[in-house]
Write an enzyme that holds these catalytic residues in place. Structure first.
Site, PDB file in Angstrom:
ATOM      1  N   ASP A 154      45.083  39.100  33.646  1.00 55.00           N
ATOM      2  CA  ASP A 154      43.682  39.290  33.999  1.00 55.00           C
ATOM      3  C   ASP A 154      43.439  38.673  35.377  1.00 55.00           C
ATOM      4  OD1 ASP A 154      40.976  40.148  32.648  1.00 55.00           O
ATOM      5  OD2 ASP A 154      40.558  38.322  33.783  1.00 55.00           O
ATOM      6  N   ILE A 155      42.771  39.414  36.254  1.00 54.96           N
ATOM      7  CA  ILE A 155      42.475  38.915  37.604  1.00 54.96           C
ATOM      8  C   ILE A 155      41.456  37.779  37.513  1.00 54.96           C
ATOM      9  CG2 ILE A 155      41.577  39.516  39.881  1.00 54.96           C
ATOM     10  CD1 ILE A 155      42.469  42.406  39.315  1.00 54.96           C
ATOM     11  N   ASN A 212      33.386  41.288  43.241  1.00 53.68           N
ATOM     12  CA  ASN A 212      32.379  42.355  43.168  1.00 53.68           C
ATOM     13  C   ASN A 212      31.022  41.887  43.656  1.00 53.68           C
ATOM     14  OD1 ASN A 212      33.756  44.647  42.315  1.00 53.68           O
ATOM     15  ND2 ASN A 212      33.618  44.101  40.163  1.00 53.68           N
ATOM     16  N   ASP A 250      37.635  47.314  43.660  1.00 56.16           N
ATOM     17  CA  ASP A 250      38.667  48.324  43.394  1.00 56.16           C
ATOM     18  C   ASP A 250      39.922  48.043  44.213  1.00 56.16           C
ATOM     19  OD1 ASP A 250      37.028  49.607  41.626  1.00 56.16           O
ATOM     20  OD2 ASP A 250      36.425  51.205  43.006  1.00 56.16           O
ATOM     21  N   GLU A 263      39.792  44.973  34.822  1.00 53.22           N
ATOM     22  CA  GLU A 263      40.695  44.234  35.709  1.00 53.22           C
ATOM     23  C   GLU A 263      41.837  43.595  34.924  1.00 53.22           C
ATOM     24  OE1 GLU A 263      37.237  41.459  34.681  1.00 53.22           O
ATOM     25  OE2 GLU A 263      37.521  43.561  35.183  1.00 53.22           O
TER      26      GLU A 263
END
Length: 363
Positions: free
Chosen positions: A217-218, A225, A234, A260
């Protein structure tokens, strides 16, 4: 009860809630979008609910492009069905054409055989009239040339049909590839992941080999964002996917799991070796920076948290994913940018419960 398992009052309640949420999010009201949000408020598709909650927590806009992606991912086989129907029709036409040609050849073959038999009978007749030999030869020659022409027609038709069938096969292969590929990143999508994981678990049991699963997971994706906008978000997702492409090779599978979050399936890999690979990948990811399209401004460093679990023969798919998911949560709770295994959860003595969808999105 309706076909969906709801009584009238419950269905009406979900309908009202879905329409209200669509209005709140600025979603255009049409059947495909309604199907998405009715399913979401009814909580009948866990993966859809999880994805939408992640998107909402990251303040993603539910414009037509986003909604179309959701519908294609979770509901729509329309395009696949249309392509399959077209390919099927084309194949039927090709086969029909081949059968027609073969049928004609069959007629002409019989005609040729008849001319040949007639000539042989004429030559073998002791009372034959040699003055008519030229006519007999002319008839046989005409039948022979006609047969050659039919054979050429058949050969050309078969060659054309072979080329067309090859093209149709390529269309089918492209369709299959597209159906299993994530549009944003170009790596395997959730559908491909599910297929590969089930197949890998089956082979692991048959061969007695280990299999490990990594969930990534980022870290702090929401900040990208909120600060820089969805296009940069993105770009961050694509950057992480590119890192996976460069490091995940051979029989291993990298996939975009949702939002993500990513997954890696490692056949023939023990938990310890999967941890080593995960840490190598984590380090590789943190050494790459996100820059603007012009390349002049460095936006920031990307890091990822990783959870690792090893398949236990005979367990269902959901259990393996759950343990990897809990290990990922453990990694995020304990500082992020690290790799955690299912064994660390057991040693910690305070194993977290499977995460609520909103808990996942908030990390």
């Amino acid at each position: 009860m309706s076909a969906y398992g709801f009584n009238h009052n419950t269905a009406q309640k979900h309908t009202n809630a879905a329409l209200a949420l669509m209005a709140e999010l600025g979603v255009i009201s049409h059947p495909d979008n309604f199907q998405i949000f009715f399913t979401y408020v009814a909580k009948t598709n866990f993966d859809l609910c999880r994805t939408i909650d992640i998107l909402r927590s990251n303040h993603r806009e539910f414009d037509e492009a986003q909604c179309k992606e959701l519908h294609t991912r979770f509901f729509s086989d329309k395009r696949e069905n249309e392509i399959i129907e077209r390919i099927s029709n084309d194949l039927r036409q090709q086969l029909g054409s081949i059968l027609d040609t073969v049928h004609k050849v069959g007629v002409d073959t019989r005609k040729y055989n008849k001319a040949l038999d007639h000539f042989c009978s004429y030559v073998g007749d002791k009372n034959r009239d040699l003055s008519n030999l030229e006519q007999a030869l002319h008839t046989l020659l005409g039948a022979t040339r006609e047969m050659e022409g039919v054979n050429r027609t058949l050969e050309n038709r078969l060659t054309n049909s072979s080329c067309e069938i090859t093209r149709l096969r390529e269309d089918m292969e492209n369709l299959k590839r597209e159906a299993l590929t994530d549009g944003l990143t170009g790596i395997a999508n959730r559908k491909a992941f599910d297929m590969q994981l089930r197949e890998g678990m089956m082979h692991a049991m048959e061969d007695g080999q280990p299999l490990s699963l990594l969930l990534l997971d980022i870290d702090h994706f929401k900040k990208f964002n909120d600060t820089y906008g969805h296009q940069i978000g993105d770009q961050v997702i694509r950057l992480l996917a590119e890192s996976l492409k460069r490091n995940v090779k051979g029989q291993d599978t990298a996939a975009r799991y949702g939002g993500e979050e990513f997954a890696i399936i490692l056949p023939s890999t023990s938990l310890g070796n999967a941890m080593l690979f995960g840490d190598h990948l984590r380090h590789y990811i943190e050494t790459h920076k996100v820059v603007t399209k012009t390349g002049r401004t460095i936006i920031g460093k990307v890091t990822a948290s990783i959870g690792v679990a090893e398949f236990r023969p005979g367990e269902p798919v959901a259990k393996l994913i759950e343990r990897a998911d809990m290990a990922l949560y453990f990694a995020k709770e304990n500082g992020r940018n690290q790799v955690a295994s299912e064994k660390q959860i057991a040693k910690d003595g305070s194993a977290p419960q499977p995460r609520d969808i909103r808990d996942i999105a908030a990390q």
